[in-house]
Design a protein around this motif. Structure first.
Motif, PDB file in Angstrom:
ATOM      1  N   GLU A   1      -8.293  -3.978  -0.225  1.00  0.00           N
ATOM      2  CA  GLU A   1      -7.862  -2.628   0.151  1.00  0.00           C
ATOM      3  C   GLU A   1      -8.439  -2.166   1.482  1.00  0.00           C
ATOM      4  OE1 GLU A   1      -5.502  -0.954  -1.454  1.00  0.00           O
ATOM      5  OE2 GLU A   1      -5.311  -2.754  -2.684  1.00  0.00           O
ATOM      6  N   GLY A   2      -9.417  -2.883   2.010  1.00  0.00           N
ATOM      7  CA  GLY A   2      -9.894  -2.601   3.366  1.00  0.00           C
ATOM      8  C   GLY A   2     -11.092  -1.685   3.464  1.00  0.00           C
TER       9      GLY A   2
ATOM     10  N   TYR B   1      -4.554   6.755  -3.348  1.00  0.00           N
ATOM     11  CA  TYR B   1      -4.021   5.456  -2.943  1.00  0.00           C
ATOM     12  C   TYR B   1      -3.576   4.629  -4.149  1.00  0.00           C
ATOM     13  CZ  TYR B   1      -5.539   5.412   1.980  1.00  0.00           C
ATOM     14  OH  TYR B   1      -5.693   5.650   3.324  1.00  0.00           O
ATOM     15  N   ARG B   2      -2.498   3.908  -3.996  1.00  0.00           N
ATOM     16  CA  ARG B   2      -2.155   2.835  -4.931  1.00  0.00           C
ATOM     17  C   ARG B   2      -2.759   1.550  -4.365  1.00  0.00           C
ATOM     18  NH1 ARG B   2       2.824   0.922  -7.682  1.00  0.00           N
ATOM     19  NH2 ARG B   2       2.118  -0.982  -8.722  1.00  0.00           N
ATOM     20  N   ALA B   3      -3.574   0.871  -5.180  1.00  0.00           N
ATOM     21  CA  ALA B   3      -4.285  -0.333  -4.721  1.00  0.00           C
ATOM     22  C   ALA B   3      -3.460  -1.577  -5.033  1.00  0.00           C
ATOM     23  CB  ALA B   3      -5.663  -0.401  -5.374  1.00  0.00           C
ATOM     24  N   GLU B   4      -2.316  -1.697  -4.352  1.00  0.00           N
ATOM     25  CA  GLU B   4      -1.380  -2.773  -4.694  1.00  0.00           C
ATOM     26  C   GLU B   4      -1.922  -4.164  -4.403  1.00  0.00           C
ATOM     27  OE1 GLU B   4       3.095  -0.893  -4.557  1.00  0.00           O
ATOM     28  OE2 GLU B   4       2.211  -1.545  -2.663  1.00  0.00           O
ATOM     29  N   ARG B   5      -2.672  -4.284  -3.301  1.00  0.00           N
ATOM     30  CA  ARG B   5      -3.186  -5.628  -2.994  1.00  0.00           C
ATOM     31  C   ARG B   5      -4.293  -6.029  -3.963  1.00  0.00           C
ATOM     32  NH1 ARG B   5      -2.193  -3.650   1.644  1.00  0.00           N
ATOM     33  NH2 ARG B   5      -4.340  -3.079   1.960  1.00  0.00           N
ATOM     34  N   LEU B   6      -5.052  -5.067  -4.441  1.00  0.00           N
ATOM     35  CA  LEU B   6      -6.037  -5.360  -5.483  1.00  0.00           C
ATOM     36  C   LEU B   6      -5.319  -5.778  -6.769  1.00  0.00           C
ATOM     37  CD1 LEU B   6      -8.948  -5.397  -6.585  1.00  0.00           C
ATOM     38  CD2 LEU B   6      -8.732  -2.944  -7.026  1.00  0.00           C
ATOM     39  N   GLU B   7      -4.262  -5.057  -7.129  1.00  0.00           N
ATOM     40  CA  GLU B   7      -3.479  -5.432  -8.319  1.00  0.00           C
ATOM     41  C   GLU B   7      -2.986  -6.875  -8.212  1.00  0.00           C
ATOM     42  OE1 GLU B   7      -0.211  -2.668  -8.572  1.00  0.00           O
ATOM     43  OE2 GLU B   7      -1.560  -0.930  -8.542  1.00  0.00           O
ATOM     44  N   LYS B   8      -2.444  -7.214  -7.025  1.00  0.00           N
ATOM     45  CA  LYS B   8      -1.925  -8.568  -6.830  1.00  0.00           C
ATOM     46  C   LYS B   8      -3.027  -9.602  -6.970  1.00  0.00           C
ATOM     47  CE  LYS B   8       1.996  -7.557  -3.923  1.00  0.00           C
ATOM     48  NZ  LYS B   8       2.291  -7.230  -2.520  1.00  0.00           N
TER      49      LYS B   8
ATOM     50  N   TYR C   1      -4.853   3.110  -9.118  1.00  0.00           N
ATOM     51  CA  TYR C   1      -4.910   4.136  -8.069  1.00  0.00           C
ATOM     52  C   TYR C   1      -6.367   4.506  -7.810  1.00  0.00           C
ATOM     53  CZ  TYR C   1       0.100   4.967  -8.826  1.00  0.00           C
ATOM     54  OH  TYR C   1       1.459   4.834  -8.914  1.00  0.00           O
ATOM     55  N   PHE C   2      -6.627   5.004  -6.600  1.00  0.00           N
ATOM     56  CA  PHE C   2      -7.959   5.585  -6.371  1.00  0.00           C
ATOM     57  C   PHE C   2      -7.839   6.833  -5.510  1.00  0.00           C
ATOM     58  CE2 PHE C   2      -7.491   2.360  -3.020  1.00  0.00           C
ATOM     59  CZ  PHE C   2      -7.956   2.980  -1.875  1.00  0.00           C
ATOM     60  N   LYS C   3      -8.686   7.803  -5.841  1.00  0.00           N
ATOM     61  CA  LYS C   3      -8.752   9.058  -5.094  1.00  0.00           C
ATOM     62  C   LYS C   3      -9.886   8.917  -4.098  1.00  0.00           C
ATOM     63  CE  LYS C   3      -8.055  13.611  -4.527  1.00  0.00           C
ATOM     64  NZ  LYS C   3      -6.895  14.107  -3.743  1.00  0.00           N
ATOM     65  N   TRP C   4      -9.555   9.015  -2.809  1.00  0.00           N
ATOM     66  CA  TRP C   4     -10.486   8.582  -1.758  1.00  0.00           C
ATOM     67  C   TRP C   4     -11.164   9.761  -1.073  1.00  0.00           C
ATOM     68  CZ3 TRP C   4     -13.895   5.594  -0.155  1.00  0.00           C
ATOM     69  CH2 TRP C   4     -14.087   5.161   1.154  1.00  0.00           C
ATOM     70  N   GLU C   5     -12.444   9.978  -1.404  1.00  0.00           N
ATOM     71  CA  GLU C   5     -13.216  11.076  -0.834  1.00  0.00           C
ATOM     72  C   GLU C   5     -13.998  10.665   0.421  1.00  0.00           C
ATOM     73  OE1 GLU C   5     -13.334  14.460  -2.007  1.00  0.00           O
ATOM     74  OE2 GLU C   5     -11.518  13.723  -2.972  1.00  0.00           O
TER      75      GLU C   5
ATOM     76  N   MET D   1       0.854  -1.209   0.000  1.00  0.00           N
ATOM     77  CA  MET D   1       0.000   0.000   0.000  1.00  0.00           C
ATOM     78  C   MET D   1       0.874   1.237   0.000  1.00  0.00           C
ATOM     79  SD  MET D   1      -2.806   1.739   0.156  1.00  0.00           S
ATOM     80  CE  MET D   1      -3.880   0.301   0.096  1.00  0.00           C
ATOM     81  N   LYS D   2       0.496   2.167  -0.790  1.00  0.00           N
ATOM     82  CA  LYS D   2       1.242   3.409  -0.872  1.00  0.00           C
ATOM     83  C   LYS D   2       0.195   4.491  -1.052  1.00  0.00           C
ATOM     84  CE  LYS D   2       3.697   3.972  -4.620  1.00  0.00           C
ATOM     85  NZ  LYS D   2       4.766   3.843  -5.631  1.00  0.00           N
ATOM     86  N   LYS D   3       0.245   5.508  -0.226  1.00  0.00           N
ATOM     87  CA  LYS D   3      -0.705   6.596  -0.425  1.00  0.00           C
ATOM     88  C   LYS D   3       0.062   7.877  -0.669  1.00  0.00           C
ATOM     89  CE  LYS D   3      -1.786   7.088   4.546  1.00  0.00           C
ATOM     90  NZ  LYS D   3      -0.862   6.093   5.065  1.00  0.00           N
ATOM     91  N   ILE D   4      -0.448   8.666  -1.592  1.00  0.00           N
ATOM     92  CA  ILE D   4       0.205   9.922  -1.924  1.00  0.00           C
ATOM     93  C   ILE D   4      -0.586  11.031  -1.239  1.00  0.00           C
ATOM     94  CG2 ILE D   4       0.944  11.481  -3.766  1.00  0.00           C
ATOM     95  CD1 ILE D   4       0.296   7.934  -4.726  1.00  0.00           C
ATOM     96  N   ILE D   5       0.063  11.631  -0.247  1.00  0.00           N
ATOM     97  CA  ILE D   5      -0.575  12.650   0.588  1.00  0.00           C
ATOM     98  C   ILE D   5       0.083  13.980   0.267  1.00  0.00           C
ATOM     99  CG2 ILE D   5      -0.949  13.403   2.958  1.00  0.00           C
ATOM    100  CD1 ILE D   5      -2.159  10.825   2.923  1.00  0.00           C
ATOM    101  N   LEU D   6      -0.715  14.984   0.026  1.00  0.00           N
ATOM    102  CA  LEU D   6      -0.169  16.331  -0.138  1.00  0.00           C
ATOM    103  C   LEU D   6      -0.273  17.070   1.186  1.00  0.00           C
ATOM    104  CD1 LEU D   6      -1.945  17.351  -3.470  1.00  0.00           C
ATOM    105  CD2 LEU D   6       0.397  16.488  -3.218  1.00  0.00           C
TER     106      LEU D   6
END
Lengths: 450, 450
Positions: free
Chosen positions: A376-377, A81-88, A97-101, A1-6
């Motif tokens: 992804e939980g 978010y990068r949905a790495e476990r979904l990719e796997k 990736y998904f933008k989580w609102e 899991m990797k999330k890109i936070i600004l």
């Protein structure tokens, strides 16, 4: 899991107005009686001038007031978010990736516009706002926003939702809103509906009518709408503007942008900054895909023409894809996607070929949602699950073709108030609704030619 | 609003074990029959060695496995918020911060330990975990965690909660857990209880008994507990370790640290890294305050002595503040705070004077929660609302004394599944329960002397 936070100081300072980049202008809303274009003056009875100006603005970037950015800071910038476990789980070479609102206090993208709308109303001295809500996402977001700016809020909540979703009502009351089961005895429209059918379960169309009447007949009261209109879509571009910054931060750019469409504000907000790169930039091959339910296939089966924005016929005519304003979509769990039309801007861009649309059955959407929840939980709302389904399908295509594409979807909100729908899915009680071509043609054929 | 967000590579790499800094060691758990200390071997039937070692470890820092940190990245580091609008509403010169654990997929701090527990069980080849849950916070967190590591999960859910809180059940099922209404016919304990009282509404004590029996009688199955034990508290120190980094990032340090206490894992996790600064550091004046309901006043009215950890009498004796394991707290909405004892570590540190405790009625807690919801936006769980109440009270004291103190509270989770409690509050249906000194003394007097 990797999330890109600004960082919160990276919240965009301007919304993006795609009207500035359209190659041909949007067809104007029309007065249904005169069939003449509606002007700003016609809207003053129910909207503040700050929003009316945005509705018709041709400026490319519109400053976000600092007071609005201050409230956005509660949950924005939202994570990418990068949905790495979904990719796997999918064994796909694609990146998803998904933008989580779902991180906003009301749990969806809706407060992005609710906060702005409450702000402009407050600035112009409006003391009270009336609105309608179906499942409650918009009503709770407006309650949250009006509470912050010291404005009273009245929500006409569709009777069947009022009775079936008491938690959404309590959420609105927590933020100080008055919530009534619509139709009520508080408006003439409501009284008339109840006179004819005292046991009606209500509808979004009826609730809109009550809220509009409330606003039009009270000097201190305005009306607010949660999707469709240009200014609502404008406010939601905060989503896509952040997404672009987040992709820049990791030096990537998506190949496919996906989102669910009900009235279109979430997906328009997420994709318009990317659509700009198709119109005037260097990304002609970027794929932009709306996802809708087969039970309400506005973009995939509707016609592009003028129709009322509401189902009762009170609003101006809007040029959009429509199933006909008398069309009643089947009672799917994604209540937020049950709208006969769509944002005129989104519709025009679809018509002009910048984006395309797909439609799905309920069960395949819940199957996708379940895979997402288990990898992804996060429990996503049934509306957002439509985007999950399409993203998964594209990732599977990438697997077949062995392509390392970058897919991103707009994840519009959590499903904490939709768990009864998941329960129905687990118990095989979800129906795969669709509508015959004839029933759709019939509803559309009832529209007058303009 | 200002939130202090850490980058995900700043998630701590080690948990903090306060056992290493105690001036006198913790009194050991005792075998209730022999009254001799329990050794690691005694726990092997139901816990993996990885967790048993942590339970008794005297090492100050224990590495967090990379696989656990990878899952923590889904929601960690959690944000530290400055509650500026709450401060303004209170007109206090104090600064109020809160550490927000509601961002995790199950919505509370519980997965901080559930993920670690599932990981160590997975590493040792355990195929299945049995646990109990009351309101569902712990059960849903363990379901979430076991799903990720490919372990089967069975949850014995207290019958009255199973019936009253179906959404929590669906949440667990979403993450693949089997959920049964306890007591069941699946265990000998459950059968015996049902034989005596077929209409019992169940209790946490009964559910623990069923889960422990399940684990003890199935070779492939372990048991997991969501609070109280040292290893659970250890995992939760991720909260306080992040908080310290976040305060360092803004060059501040709190004067008062507040949190609600049920079994004690959330607050212990949040405050132990700060307690260390009182024990061995330069912060002797730091105030650390537990908050509990008057309906279950373990720390404020209980006695410090050996008692069973569960209400049925299956577990070892633990040295802690207790109201007596037969004490039945009134049915308050903060179900997670209805525990007769508390974490032995938290209790010892309270006994030794490093922290103090306060207790409140339900209505004043909901009043505080409502002010928080209306200023800061997030709907907090009734448990977390106890911490909100105490933080507000300290902020009011600061106003009276005109002191610019820094207050921080552990905000353990959201209340999206507790809106019926807010509804009851709006409708003046919340009762202010308390228990007489005599009833508490009576329950404690039934304990054997050790």
């Amino acid at each position: 899991m990797k999330k890109i936070i600004l960082d919160e100081n990276e919240i965009p300072k301007e919304w993006y107005n795609i009207q500035a980049d359209l190659k041909t202008p949007l067809d104007p809303p029309l007065n249904p009686k005169t069939k003449e274009p509606i002007g700003p003056e016609d809207l003053k009875a129910i909207f503040p001038m700050g929003l009316i100006k945005q509705e018709v603005s041709q400026e490319r970037y519109i400053p976000i007031p600092e007071e609005v950015r201050e409230i956005y800071r509660i949950w924005r910038p939202s994570p990418l978010y990068r949905a790495e476990r979904l990719e796997k789980a999918l064994k796909t070479p694609a990146k998803i990736y998904f933008k989580w609102e779902g991180v906003s206090p009301p749990g969806s993208h809706k407060p992005n516009s609710a906060v702005a709308q409450a702000y402009y109303n407050m600035k112009e001295g409006v003391e009270r706002i009336a609105t309608e809500t179906g499942a409650g996402q918009w009503g709770s977001s407006l309650a949250f926003a009006t509470q912050i700016f010291g404005i009273k809020c009245r929500v006409y909540m569709v009777k069947c939702s009022y009775e079936q979703k008491p938690y959404r009502r309590v959420l609105m009351e927590n933020w100080g809103a008055e919530v009534f089961s619509s139709p009520t005895n508080l408006t003439n429209v409501g009284k008339e509906i109840l006179r004819r059918d005292p046991n009606t379960s209500g509808s979004l169309g009826m609730a809109i009518s009550e809220a509009v009447e409330d606003a039009a007949t009270h000097e201190d009261t305005n009306y607010a709408l949660g999707s469709v209109l240009n200014h609502v879509v404008l406010h939601q571009t905060i989503i896509g503007l952040e997404m672009k910054k987040q992709f820049e931060a990791i030096d990537e750019y998506p190949d496919i942008v996906v989102g669910c469409v009900g009235g279109g504000s979430n997906f328009s907000g997420a994709c318009f900054p990317f659509v700009r790169d198709k119109i005037v930039g260097d990304k002609p091959d970027l794929k932009i895909v709306s996802v809708e339910p087969l039970a309400c296939p506005t973009l995939t089966k509707g016609e592009y023409r003028y129709d009322f924005g509401d189902s009762v016929g009170l609003t101006p005519f809007l040029k959009m894809y429509t199933l006909g304003h008398t069309f009643v979509p089947a009672a799917i769990h994604a209540g937020g996607l049950r709208y006969h039309g769509d944002s005129p801007l989104l519709c025009k861009l679809t018509k002009d070929g910048y984006m395309e649309a797909v439609a799905y059955y309920q069960n395949e959407v819940f199957e996708a949602a379940e895979l997402f929840v288990r990898t992804e939980g996060f429990v996503v709302a049934p509306e957002a699950a439509h985007a999950v389904k399409a993203a998964i399908d594209f990732a599977k295509m990438c697997k077949q073709k062995n392509e390392e594409k970058i897919i991103v979807f707009a994840n519009s909100g959590h499903g904490h108030f939709d768990l009864s729908a998941y329960d129905a899915y687990h118990n095989h009680q979800i129906q795969d609704y669709t509508h015959s071509e004839e029933s759709i043609k019939k509803a559309i054929s009832q529209l007058p030619d303009i």
